[in-house]
Design an enzyme around this catalytic site. Sequence first.
Site, PDB file in Angstrom:
ATOM      1  N   ALA A  10     -20.276  -0.917   3.928  1.00  0.00           N
ATOM      2  CA  ALA A  10     -21.105  -2.126   3.926  1.00  0.00           C
ATOM      3  C   ALA A  10     -21.322  -2.692   2.536  1.00  0.00           C
ATOM      4  O   ALA A  10     -21.819  -3.792   2.377  1.00  0.00           O
ATOM      5  CB  ALA A  10     -22.447  -1.837   4.582  1.00  0.00           C
ATOM      6  N   ARG A  15     -18.235  -5.708  -8.167  1.00  0.00           N
ATOM      7  CA  ARG A  15     -17.445  -5.489  -9.384  1.00  0.00           C
ATOM      8  C   ARG A  15     -15.954  -5.799  -9.203  1.00  0.00           C
ATOM      9  O   ARG A  15     -15.205  -5.853 -10.158  1.00  0.00           O
ATOM     10  CB  ARG A  15     -17.629  -4.044  -9.879  1.00  0.00           C
ATOM     11  CG  ARG A  15     -18.944  -3.866 -10.618  1.00  0.00           C
ATOM     12  CD  ARG A  15     -19.273  -2.416 -10.869  1.00  0.00           C
ATOM     13  NE  ARG A  15     -19.735  -1.751  -9.654  1.00  0.00           N
ATOM     14  CZ  ARG A  15     -19.959  -0.442  -9.554  1.00  0.00           C
ATOM     15  NH1 ARG A  15     -19.725   0.343 -10.588  1.00  0.00           N
ATOM     16  NH2 ARG A  15     -20.381   0.076  -8.425  1.00  0.00           N
ATOM     17  N   GLY A  78     -28.859   1.401   0.774  1.00  0.00           N
ATOM     18  CA  GLY A  78     -28.444   2.705   0.259  1.00  0.00           C
ATOM     19  C   GLY A  78     -27.615   3.477   1.274  1.00  0.00           C
ATOM     20  O   GLY A  78     -27.574   3.156   2.468  1.00  0.00           O
ATOM     21  N   GLU A 152     -27.968  11.342  -8.993  1.00  0.00           N
ATOM     22  CA  GLU A 152     -27.137  10.176  -9.297  1.00  0.00           C
ATOM     23  C   GLU A 152     -27.079   9.937 -10.799  1.00  0.00           C
ATOM     24  O   GLU A 152     -28.052  10.204 -11.512  1.00  0.00           O
ATOM     25  CB  GLU A 152     -27.698   8.937  -8.594  1.00  0.00           C
ATOM     26  CG  GLU A 152     -27.568   8.988  -7.088  1.00  0.00           C
ATOM     27  CD  GLU A 152     -26.133   9.214  -6.666  1.00  0.00           C
ATOM     28  OE1 GLU A 152     -25.302   8.322  -6.883  1.00  0.00           O
ATOM     29  OE2 GLU A 152     -25.824  10.303  -6.130  1.00  0.00           O
ATOM     30  N   ARG A 333      18.130 -12.314   5.102  1.00  0.00           N
ATOM     31  CA  ARG A 333      16.858 -12.685   5.729  1.00  0.00           C
ATOM     32  C   ARG A 333      16.767 -12.074   7.139  1.00  0.00           C
ATOM     33  O   ARG A 333      17.719 -11.459   7.623  1.00  0.00           O
ATOM     34  CB  ARG A 333      16.731 -14.198   5.733  1.00  0.00           C
ATOM     35  CG  ARG A 333      16.567 -14.755   4.308  1.00  0.00           C
ATOM     36  CD  ARG A 333      16.633 -16.265   4.275  1.00  0.00           C
ATOM     37  NE  ARG A 333      15.740 -16.858   5.270  1.00  0.00           N
ATOM     38  CZ  ARG A 333      15.881 -18.098   5.748  1.00  0.00           C
ATOM     39  NH1 ARG A 333      16.884 -18.865   5.330  1.00  0.00           N
ATOM     40  NH2 ARG A 333      15.036 -18.554   6.646  1.00  0.00           N
ATOM     41  N   LYS A 351      20.909 -15.351   7.485  1.00  0.00           N
ATOM     42  CA  LYS A 351      19.737 -15.310   8.360  1.00  0.00           C
ATOM     43  C   LYS A 351      20.222 -15.211   9.793  1.00  0.00           C
ATOM     44  O   LYS A 351      21.200 -15.875  10.156  1.00  0.00           O
ATOM     45  CB  LYS A 351      18.938 -16.601   8.161  1.00  0.00           C
ATOM     46  CG  LYS A 351      17.635 -16.637   8.900  1.00  0.00           C
ATOM     47  CD  LYS A 351      17.276 -18.040   9.354  1.00  0.00           C
ATOM     48  CE  LYS A 351      18.045 -18.459  10.589  1.00  0.00           C
ATOM     49  NZ  LYS A 351      17.572 -19.701  11.201  1.00  0.00           N
ATOM     50  N   TYR A 366      25.811 -19.956   2.481  1.00  0.00           N
ATOM     51  CA  TYR A 366      24.667 -19.859   3.386  1.00  0.00           C
ATOM     52  C   TYR A 366      25.194 -19.678   4.804  1.00  0.00           C
ATOM     53  O   TYR A 366      25.924 -20.537   5.321  1.00  0.00           O
ATOM     54  CB  TYR A 366      23.774 -21.116   3.339  1.00  0.00           C
ATOM     55  CG  TYR A 366      22.743 -21.036   4.446  1.00  0.00           C
ATOM     56  CD1 TYR A 366      21.779 -20.017   4.429  1.00  0.00           C
ATOM     57  CD2 TYR A 366      22.774 -21.886   5.542  1.00  0.00           C
ATOM     58  CE1 TYR A 366      20.883 -19.871   5.472  1.00  0.00           C
ATOM     59  CE2 TYR A 366      21.867 -21.745   6.589  1.00  0.00           C
ATOM     60  CZ  TYR A 366      20.926 -20.730   6.541  1.00  0.00           C
ATOM     61  OH  TYR A 366      20.043 -20.568   7.563  1.00  0.00           O
ATOM     62  N   ASN A 377      37.289 -13.414   6.765  1.00  0.00           N
ATOM     63  CA  ASN A 377      37.059 -13.679   5.352  1.00  0.00           C
ATOM     64  C   ASN A 377      36.437 -15.059   5.207  1.00  0.00           C
ATOM     65  O   ASN A 377      36.994 -16.047   5.663  1.00  0.00           O
ATOM     66  CB  ASN A 377      38.395 -13.621   4.596  1.00  0.00           C
ATOM     67  CG  ASN A 377      38.164 -13.562   3.089  1.00  0.00           C
ATOM     68  OD1 ASN A 377      37.278 -14.241   2.568  1.00  0.00           O
ATOM     69  ND2 ASN A 377      38.939 -12.761   2.406  1.00  0.00           N
ATOM     70  N   SER A 405      37.473 -21.912   1.048  1.00  0.00           N
ATOM     71  CA  SER A 405      36.283 -22.153   0.218  1.00  0.00           C
ATOM     72  C   SER A 405      35.708 -23.539   0.465  1.00  0.00           C
ATOM     73  O   SER A 405      36.419 -24.459   0.861  1.00  0.00           O
ATOM     74  CB  SER A 405      36.656 -22.052  -1.260  1.00  0.00           C
ATOM     75  OG  SER A 405      37.123 -20.763  -1.518  1.00  0.00           O
TER      76      SER A 405
HETATM   77  C1  UD1 Z   1     -22.070   7.500  -4.038  1.00  0.00           C
HETATM   78  C2  UD1 Z   1     -22.947   8.760  -4.086  1.00  0.00           C
HETATM   79  C3  UD1 Z   1     -22.564   9.563  -5.320  1.00  0.00           C
HETATM   80  C4  UD1 Z   1     -21.097   9.911  -5.273  1.00  0.00           C
HETATM   81  C5  UD1 Z   1     -20.265   8.636  -5.118  1.00  0.00           C
HETATM   82  C6  UD1 Z   1     -18.811   9.013  -4.841  1.00  0.00           C
HETATM   83  C7  UD1 Z   1     -25.082   8.195  -3.072  1.00  0.00           C
HETATM   84  C8  UD1 Z   1     -26.493   7.833  -3.343  1.00  0.00           C
HETATM   85  N1  UD1 Z   1     -24.321   8.369  -4.145  1.00  0.00           N
HETATM   86  O1  UD1 Z   1     -22.395   6.747  -5.187  1.00  0.00           O
HETATM   87  O2  UD1 Z   1     -23.313  10.755  -5.361  1.00  0.00           O
HETATM   88  O3  UD1 Z   1     -20.721  10.591  -6.445  1.00  0.00           O
HETATM   89  O4  UD1 Z   1     -20.705   7.865  -3.982  1.00  0.00           O
HETATM   90  O5  UD1 Z   1     -17.990   7.880  -4.792  1.00  0.00           O
HETATM   91  O6  UD1 Z   1     -24.695   8.332  -1.938  1.00  0.00           O
HETATM   92  N2  UD1 Z   1     -22.651   1.773   1.269  1.00  0.00           N
HETATM   93  C9  UD1 Z   1     -23.076   1.201   2.456  1.00  0.00           C
HETATM   94  N3  UD1 Z   1     -24.355   0.749   2.532  1.00  0.00           N
HETATM   95  C10 UD1 Z   1     -25.220   0.844   1.493  1.00  0.00           C
HETATM   96  C11 UD1 Z   1     -24.776   1.422   0.300  1.00  0.00           C
HETATM   97  C12 UD1 Z   1     -23.492   1.897   0.213  1.00  0.00           C
HETATM   98  O7  UD1 Z   1     -22.322   1.097   3.414  1.00  0.00           O
HETATM   99  O8  UD1 Z   1     -26.369   0.412   1.672  1.00  0.00           O
HETATM  100  C13 UD1 Z   1     -21.261   2.274   1.199  1.00  0.00           C
HETATM  101  C14 UD1 Z   1     -20.447   1.572   0.148  1.00  0.00           C
HETATM  102  O9  UD1 Z   1     -19.778   0.448   0.716  1.00  0.00           O
HETATM  103  C15 UD1 Z   1     -19.455   2.641  -0.269  1.00  0.00           C
HETATM  104  C16 UD1 Z   1     -20.239   3.929  -0.067  1.00  0.00           C
HETATM  105  O10 UD1 Z   1     -21.301   3.623   0.798  1.00  0.00           O
HETATM  106  O11 UD1 Z   1     -18.340   2.675   0.579  1.00  0.00           O
HETATM  107  C17 UD1 Z   1     -20.767   4.482  -1.374  1.00  0.00           C
HETATM  108  O12 UD1 Z   1     -21.672   3.554  -1.924  1.00  0.00           O
HETATM  109  P1  UD1 Z   1     -21.711   3.201  -3.460  1.00  0.00           P
HETATM  110  O13 UD1 Z   1     -22.751   2.188  -3.706  1.00  0.00           O
HETATM  111  O14 UD1 Z   1     -20.336   2.910  -3.944  1.00  0.00           O
HETATM  112  O15 UD1 Z   1     -22.224   4.596  -4.032  1.00  0.00           O
HETATM  113  P2  UD1 Z   1     -21.983   5.201  -5.441  1.00  0.00           P
HETATM  114  O16 UD1 Z   1     -22.952   4.634  -6.374  1.00  0.00           O
HETATM  115  O17 UD1 Z   1     -20.560   5.134  -5.794  1.00  0.00           O
END
Ligand code: UD1
Length: 455
Positions: A10, A15, A78, A152, A333, A351, A366, A377, A405
């Site tokens: 999600a 980045r 999270g 973390e 192709r 093709k 072609y 040929n 040709s």
């Molecule tokens: C997370 C771990 C970290 C680990 C790292 C490995 C936690 C708190 N931290 O950190 O310990 O070393 O992965 O790559 O778990 N995601 C959701 N919903 C959210 C937040 C995140 O679906 O609300 C998904 C992200 O899309 C991603 C994955 O969870 O696929 C990890 O999330 P991300 O924010 O990248 O965590 P990290 O900071 O990398």
Amino acid sequence: MNLSIIILAAGLGSRMRSELPKVLHPLANKPLIRHVVDGALALQPHSLHVVYGHGGDQVRATLSEFSINWVHQAEQLGTGHAVAQAMPDIIDDSMVLVLCGDVPLITAATLEDLCSKADKDSLGILTVELDNPQGYGRIVRNAAGEVERIVEEKDADATIKQIKEVNSGIFLIPANHLRRWLSSLNNDNAQGEYYLTDIVSLAVAENMPIFTSSAHNVYEVMGINNRVQLATLERQYQKQQAHKLMLDYGVTLHDPSRIDIRGSVEAGHDVVIDVNVIFEGDIKLGNKVKIGSNCVIRNATIGDGVEILTNCVIEENVVIGDNCTIGPLARLRPGTVLAENVKIGNFVEMKKTTVAKGSKINHLSYIGDTEIGSEVNIGAGTITCNYDGTNKHKTIIGDKAFIGSDTQLIAPVTVGAGATIGAGSTISRDTPDDTLTLSRSPQNSVPGWQRPIKK
Ligand code: UD1
Ligand code: CA
């Protein structure tokens, strides 16, 4: 063991600086999350749940062929919160394997190792030691070496930042315990998020045993947050593919760092591949195939002893029979099917054309929507005029025909077997077997003619 897999996908992926959701960025032409789904399905889980948020429609559309329980996480609060969204669909009596949609190179073998240690009353974490652990959650162990908690990067002090063992983000957790722990998570941390990693200290507080399992190589657990990491994992993946070709099939690669496989390649013995070759889709190479530098080959089947010279483009669904020679600089192709011992030379575009054995199209032509017999040929500069601006028409050329040709064949048209077409002809009607046909204006020389003289 009843295995439920949750893939977290999600996150926004800001980045990446992209309009495309992060997990849909391609690695070897395949979306990141598709790599993870393939790894997950290899474990034959009871159920597969994907937590999505940003770009959800696109993510769902990309994975529409799979049987997935889609779980919407409206706000990204999270990783713990993300897992909690999927829990209502998971039965108590199962083990939950948590994977990340942005960690593409995880292998089924590493996940199987982790799962083989599963226990209904313990918590499993996939960890790895990294020379540069920056950005990852650190595994904190007590004096006895038991895991105590995960911290973390953003919450870590200088001492904890020294720890090289990191959390991969991949966990194996009994569903009933996970449900309980998730309900007591808080977001009292540097990022104000509900961390899945905090379940570790909750398990420790209950004296629940925690085990770790390690990945076979560090790239398996590397997550992608930006384009540099994406490029790094792409190169790593390509290196693995190149090694597989050399070790499993005995292919000679002039430079294993200059081949890209975006799909799968099966090869016979003693295949030799020069530098900068790109394979896409499913490719089958026979024995003793030689591929020159800078070729792009997509979804093709290539027979024994075929030689493809430098700079050829072989597109979708091309079949090349044994001992053919192609190129340099040829473009085959879709729908080009060559029988054995056919020669296709430079600057030839083909093709939807079938060529029977031993025929030659050596230069600058072609050939489209055409059936060519055996031992034909085709001279330099021959063009099948297959398109009248609205419809495509077919050209048929019989066995042993000889096309001079610079001939244009205005389709639909049939050239008889053994026919000879004089060079420079425009052929708009069928030509008889074993006969010379030509349409060429008579040649005149003008006696006494002089070039104009400059005034
Ligand atoms: C997370 C771990 C970290 C680990 C790292 C490995 C936690 C708190 N931290 O950190 O310990 O070393 O992965 O790559 O778990 N995601 C959701 N919903 C959210 C937040 C995140 O679906 O609300 C998904 C992200 O899309 C991603 C994955 O969870 O696929 C990890 O999330 P991300 O924010 O990248 O965590 P990290 O900071 O990398
Ligand atoms: Ca991450």
